[in-house]
Design an enzyme around this catalytic site. Structure first.
Site, mmCIF file in Angstrom:
data_model
loop_
_atom_site.group_PDB
_atom_site.id
_atom_site.type_symbol
_atom_site.label_atom_id
_atom_site.label_comp_id
_atom_site.label_asym_id
_atom_site.label_seq_id
_atom_site.Cartn_x
_atom_site.Cartn_y
_atom_site.Cartn_z
ATOM 1 N N TYR B 214 0.917 -1.240 -0.123
ATOM 2 C CA TYR B 214 0.060 -0.016 -0.095
ATOM 3 C C TYR B 214 0.926 1.490 -0.041
ATOM 4 O O TYR B 214 2.116 1.234 0.316
ATOM 5 C CB TYR B 214 -0.916 0.171 1.129
ATOM 6 C CG TYR B 214 -0.110 0.158 2.405
ATOM 7 C CD1 TYR B 214 0.406 -0.678 3.038
ATOM 8 C CD2 TYR B 214 -0.022 1.476 3.072
ATOM 9 C CE1 TYR B 214 0.958 -0.634 4.268
ATOM 10 C CE2 TYR B 214 0.585 1.585 4.151
ATOM 11 C CZ TYR B 214 1.240 0.584 4.900
ATOM 12 O OH TYR B 214 1.845 0.556 6.079
ATOM 13 N N PHE B 224 2.573 9.746 3.412
ATOM 14 C CA PHE B 224 2.870 9.433 4.551
ATOM 15 C C PHE B 224 3.343 8.371 5.005
ATOM 16 O O PHE B 224 3.908 8.022 6.186
ATOM 17 C CB PHE B 224 1.804 10.116 5.523
ATOM 18 C CG PHE B 224 0.662 9.375 5.347
ATOM 19 C CD1 PHE B 224 -0.401 9.821 4.551
ATOM 20 C CD2 PHE B 224 0.208 8.119 6.086
ATOM 21 C CE1 PHE B 224 -1.713 9.191 4.326
ATOM 22 C CE2 PHE B 224 -0.858 7.456 6.013
ATOM 23 C CZ PHE B 224 -1.827 7.936 4.943
ATOM 24 N N ASP B 225 2.921 7.246 4.364
ATOM 25 C CA ASP B 225 3.127 5.813 4.687
ATOM 26 C C ASP B 225 3.372 5.046 3.523
ATOM 27 O O ASP B 225 2.568 5.134 2.661
ATOM 28 C CB ASP B 225 2.343 5.341 5.465
ATOM 29 C CG ASP B 225 2.768 4.097 6.336
ATOM 30 O OD1 ASP B 225 1.696 3.259 6.899
ATOM 31 O OD2 ASP B 225 3.955 3.578 6.163
ATOM 32 N N ILE B 251 -7.422 1.070 11.009
ATOM 33 C CA ILE B 251 -8.256 1.673 10.843
ATOM 34 C C ILE B 251 -9.709 1.382 10.136
ATOM 35 O O ILE B 251 -9.544 0.500 9.362
ATOM 36 C CB ILE B 251 -7.835 3.273 10.414
ATOM 37 C CG1 ILE B 251 -7.329 2.973 8.770
ATOM 38 C CG2 ILE B 251 -7.069 3.990 11.077
ATOM 39 C CD1 ILE B 251 -6.830 4.189 8.086
ATOM 40 N N TYR B 277 -8.207 8.843 11.078
ATOM 41 C CA TYR B 277 -7.573 9.145 12.341
ATOM 42 C C TYR B 277 -8.481 10.220 13.077
ATOM 43 O O TYR B 277 -7.964 10.957 13.999
ATOM 44 C CB TYR B 277 -6.178 9.399 12.209
ATOM 45 C CG TYR B 277 -5.409 8.016 12.308
ATOM 46 C CD1 TYR B 277 -4.912 7.815 11.074
ATOM 47 C CD2 TYR B 277 -5.378 7.182 13.181
ATOM 48 C CE1 TYR B 277 -4.377 6.583 10.788
ATOM 49 C CE2 TYR B 277 -4.699 6.090 13.039
ATOM 50 C CZ TYR B 277 -4.215 5.699 11.945
ATOM 51 O OH TYR B 277 -3.441 4.913 11.800
ATOM 52 N N PHE B 295 -5.486 5.914 0.024
ATOM 53 C CA PHE B 295 -4.537 4.715 -0.091
ATOM 54 C C PHE B 295 -4.844 3.925 -1.235
ATOM 55 O O PHE B 295 -5.956 3.646 -2.003
ATOM 56 C CB PHE B 295 -4.977 3.805 1.052
ATOM 57 C CG PHE B 295 -4.762 4.138 2.396
ATOM 58 C CD1 PHE B 295 -5.484 4.698 3.228
ATOM 59 C CD2 PHE B 295 -3.423 3.839 3.123
ATOM 60 C CE1 PHE B 295 -4.930 5.192 4.433
ATOM 61 C CE2 PHE B 295 -2.969 4.188 4.143
ATOM 62 C CZ PHE B 295 -3.834 4.675 5.231
#
Lengths: 606, 303
Positions: B214, B224-225, B251, B277, B295
């Site tokens: 992902y 961010f990730d 999440i 979040y 995502f």
């Protein structure tokens, strides 16, 4: 007759003679051994070789030793006996006298090439195992490269040797004092920081080998022995020294070797197939594995995982390789296990870390987001108990203050039903008047919130509120309750009662207080009044007696000593003060009681 | 079970197809309506107007989330009805009933006040008291009265039976491990765009382990990730992220989104902050408060 200069010259001459003798002896033994076939050297040969060789090296004749050692004719001898020279070599190398260094290094290098790796390993580890604390860092840094060379020579069978080496190195390193302040870390007087950094370099080829194996066999084998040894090493480092270390963030200390070490360890774990989220969830997810799988338990010690959790969430180490998709509630569940481990300690630094981890995990949650069935999990009960212990018993004020703020934060994150259950539980189990008072204040806040339009809930209004109130509005020992001891609790409960009577109009009676008032009067207010009267009478009598005593000088009945010092006796004036402040406190309680009765009477209910 | 769903569905999504109000559950009027519903039941092709895309045709395959939504509605209904249901007391003994002390009208009124609708319908005691008094004999009324107390089919109990079954269902579905507050209703707070189709047969079920690659970005494009290794390193070195889906470990947008994906599928999930979040964000990972997350997820395996 012999002046100092002459004596000196005589000494030097003697030394030179001795040296020549030792060198000659060394050559002799080597020559003799050349003749022996197939390395059948006797133990006498070994001993002589070692002793004489040692003398030569220590006395500074390393150049000659070098020439003997690298001589092709002596290859066999050196291969068998060379590793015995390690001890003197290390000693000389540590002294760092320029004259001998290059030769000694050359001897060492040659030995590393020629001698058996297993024997060299034993020799090197021997040098590390019994170190004086003053030379730990220097020795380790000196020997890391040779050790690495030797281990790499062991080929596919290196795993257990690597494990042994790492274990020995770590056990020495943890004897070094841990730098606490930023300056101490920068100065690194005892060398721990340097050792840590070098150690990362030391393990790097082994980590690469594990990764290469995984590539070749299309997956990380859990039973790969080398992987297991590196895992053990990482887990051990997380505990010592990392759990003791106080890392400084980048703003305080830009370049921090300890931070690099911590990052390095977490990155290694990730590289060898131990994903950080899986490690984090280890304590709660593995419970259903086959029992008796001790190996798993031993491989993943909870303390090490707690250290890892702290590094991740409080120090933000390696957060960039930690996925950002885990749900905060799940992270909370995982971390509770580690918070419990940390808060079970009595050491201040661990308690501090436990509270920090708790705080940082709670802060990620939305208020009122934790559901009530989480309270069924053991840690969600035991951790608050630990926090209460810190809040009430810790001698360190910082910890007490932090404990209290984290305690309140943990309450804020529970949803309404969970708060209710938690309050009931705490009132039943805490046994500490201050804590109870604090909980009662929280109950008042929750009721206040529930009474606001649109916030109504069934837990802090109506039928559920009443049993809670019954728990609050009672005297633990009836009229004999020590009012001063339970002051916090009593005052808060009276405040709550007064609040309810003012806020909840009797025609609305959302809290049900008006229908319960007569019961409260019987079960609480009456006994409280009795207790007040009794206490007041008692203290007034004491006060009177005290005043009478000032005329005569009676020696006190008991003495109090703290440690070995005797505490000075309370003067009668001090005693009077104490008694009067007790009476004042009773007045305080009485005034609130009176106000409550006033309000209730005004509404014609009492 | 299907009937319960039917009832619940009506309350959630009043539509002409599922129009079978509770009160008419067992009455005969409007035979057309009843039979069309029955037909649908038998065909097992209850169409449900829910906005989630993963509803399969067979109603019994509703995912647990929707069970909860239905149950909640049902429970609300039950609560309302339940308020009326308190077991009435039996005032009249047999002798009294047979005598003239108890007039027919009183008896009818009592039964009408306290019995469930279904009971009244069966005993033919519905409608205006005067009319019922004309058609029903006293003996019959006494029998009915006795039967009422024996069977305890008072007002509110019919639904009570339903809730027993409903409760049983709820316990099966309840996931013991991690609990997420699945109490909010409303449309799903994420959207999915399929970038590459999957095999469309291997869908993960709750509790199964999924693995995925992902990349997560904010609305402005900041990554961010990600767990996809960059540069020349091939994917063989890194491992995809594995976790048990639908268990609240990630999440909510992920839990919900991945359940709709099949093996091999790559999709873009745009998740509103409520299912990500929320107000807190994740300062550690550069996620600001109230951030919508995007995502790109590739579902590698399901087991």
């Amino acid at each position: 007759m012999f002046g100092p200069k002459r004596r000196e010259r005589a000494c030097v001459k003697e030394a030179k003679n001795a040296l020549r003798m030792a060198l000659e002896q060394f050559s002799d033994v080597v020559q003799r051994c050349q003749a022996i076939q197939d390395g059948n050297f006797s133990s006498a040969d070994f001993d002589l070789f070692q002793t004489v060789g040692q003398t030569c090296i220590e006395q500074g004749d390393s150049a000659q030793v070098l020439s003997i050692v690298i001589d092709e004719k002596n290859k066999n001898i050196v291969r068998c006996m060379g590793w015995n020279l390690l001890e003197p070599l290390v000693k000389v190398l540590l002294k760092k006298e320029d004259k001998n260094l290059p030769h000694c290094h050359a001897i060492l290098t040659h030995l590393l090439e020629v001698c058996s790796p297993k024997e060299l390993l034993v020799g090197l580890l021997e040098q590390i195992e019994q170190l004086d604390s003053g030379v730990i860092a220097e020795t380790i840094i000196l020997l890391l490269k040779p050790l690495q060379t030797v281990l790499l020579k062991l080929g596919r069978k290196k795993a257990s040797s690597v494990g042994m080496a790492l274990s020995t190195l770590l056990s020495q390193m943890v004897r070094l004092p841990v730098p606490l302040s930023k300056e101490q870390e920068e100065d690194d007087v005892f060398g721990l920081c340097r050792c840590c950094v070098e150690l990362l370099g030391f393990v790097s080829p082994f980590v690469e080998e594990i990764k290469a194996d995984a590539r070749d066999s299309h997956g990380m084998s859990r039973e790969n022995e080398l992987r297991v040894e590196i895992l053990k090493f990482c887990m051990k480092s997380l505990c010592e020294p990392l759990l003791e270390v106080q890392l400084k963030d980048a703003d305080t200390l830009e370049k921090s070797p300890l931070r690099d070490f911590a990052t390095g360890i977490l990155v290694i774990l990730n590289s060898i197939g131990e994903s950080l989220p899986n490690l984090l969830g280890h304590s709660i997810l593995r419970k259903r594995e086959v029992p008796g799988f001790l190996e798993e338990e031993v491989r993943y010690p909870k303390e090490s995982l707690a250290s890892m959790a702290h590094l991740l969430f409080v120090q933000h180490i390696a957060m960039d390789i930690f996925p950002a998709v885990l749900s905060p509630v799940f992270v909370m569940q995982c971390n509770m296990e580690y918070i419990e481990v940390l808060l079970s300690s009595t050491e201040e630094s661990r308690l501090q870390k436990g509270l920090e981890l708790y705080e940082k995990t709670l802060v990620r949650l939305e208020n009122s987001s934790l559901p009530v069935d989480l309270l069924d999990l053991k840690t969600f009960f035991s951790v608050p108990q630990h926090v209460i212990k810190v809040m009430t018993l810790s001698p360190v004020q910082n910890l007490r203050t932090k404990g209290l703020s984290v305690f309140q934060l943990s309450i804020d994150k529970l949803n309404t039903e969970a708060k209710y259950k938690f309050f009931r539980c705490m009132l039943k189990t805490s046994g500490h008047a201050g804590v109870e008072g604090y909980i009662i204040k929280n109950i008042k806040n929750q009721t206040d919130f529930a009474l606001k339009p649109g916030n109504g809930n069934e837990w802090f209004l109506g039928k559920h509120l009443l049993p809670l109130l019954q728990q609050v509005l009672c005297l633990p020992q009836g009229p004999e309750t020590d009012l001063l001891h339970n002051l916090d609790r009593i005052m808060e409960s009276l405040n709550l009662l007064r609040y309810l009577l003012i806020r909840d109009k009797e025609w609305e009676n959302e809290t049900g207080i008006w229908t319960e008032l007569y019961k409260i009067e019987d079960n609480y207010l009456k006994p409280l009044r009795t207790a007040l009267n009794m206490s007041r009478a008692h203290y007034e009598a004491e006060l009177k007696r005290n005043k009478e005593n000032t005329t005569g000088s009676k020696s006190p009945v008991c003495t109090v000593s703290l440690g070995s010092e005797k505490i000075p006796h309370m003067t009668p004036e001090m005693q009077t003060q104490v008694l009067q402040s007790a009476l004042f406190t009773f007045d305080l309680i009485e005034s609130v009681l009176a106000r409550i009765e006033e309000i209730a009477e005004a509404k014609g209910r009492l | 079970m299907i009937r319960i769903l039917h009832l619940a569905l009506f309350m959630l999504f009043p539509s002409s197809e599922a129009a079978m109000p509770l009160s008419q559950a067992s009455t005969s009027p409007e035979p057309d309506r009843v039979s069309s519903c029955e037909a649908e039941e038998m065909a097992g092709s209850l169409s449900v107007k829910v906005s989630a895309k993963q509803m399969s045709d067979d109603a019994s395959k509703l995912s647990a989330i929707h069970y909860f939504l239905l149950l909640l509605q049902l429970m609300k209904f039950v609560k309302f009805v339940g308020k009326m249901a308190a077991e009435p007391t039996r005032e009249w003994g047999d002798e009294k009933l047979k005598s003239d002390d108890v007039p027919k009208k009183d008896l009818i009124k009592f039964i009408q006040d306290n019995a469930s609708h279904a009971f009244l319908a069966e005993q033919k005691l519905l409608g205006n008291i005067k009319n019922v008094a004309k058609t029903a004999k006293k003996e019959h009324l006494i029998v009915a009265y006795n039967q009422l107390f024996e069977s305890k089919r008072f007002k509110g109990t019919e639904v009570e039976e339903v809730t027993q079954e409903v409760k049983a269902v709820k316990i099966e579905e309840k996931l013991k491990e991690t609990k997420t507050d699945i109490v909010d209703e409303g449309p799903p707070k994420f959207t999915k765009t399929v970038l590459k189709k999957g095999d469309k047969s291997n869908f993960p079920k709750k509790g199964e382990t999924v693995s995925c690659w992902y990349t997560g970005t904010l609305e402005d494009g900041t990554v961010f990730d990600t767990n996809i290794p960059t540069g020349a390193r091939k994917k063989k070195q890194a491992k995809p992220l594995s976790f048990k889906v639908g268990m609240g470990k990630v999440i909510r947008g992920w839990d919900e989104g991945l359940l709709t994906m099949s093996k091999g599928e790559t999709a873009r999930l745009e998740i509103e902050s409520e299912w990500a979040y929320g107000k807190k964000g994740l300062p550690d990972s550069k996620i600001p408060p109230n951030a919508k997350l995007i995502f790109e997820v590739e579902l590698v395996s399901v087991d």
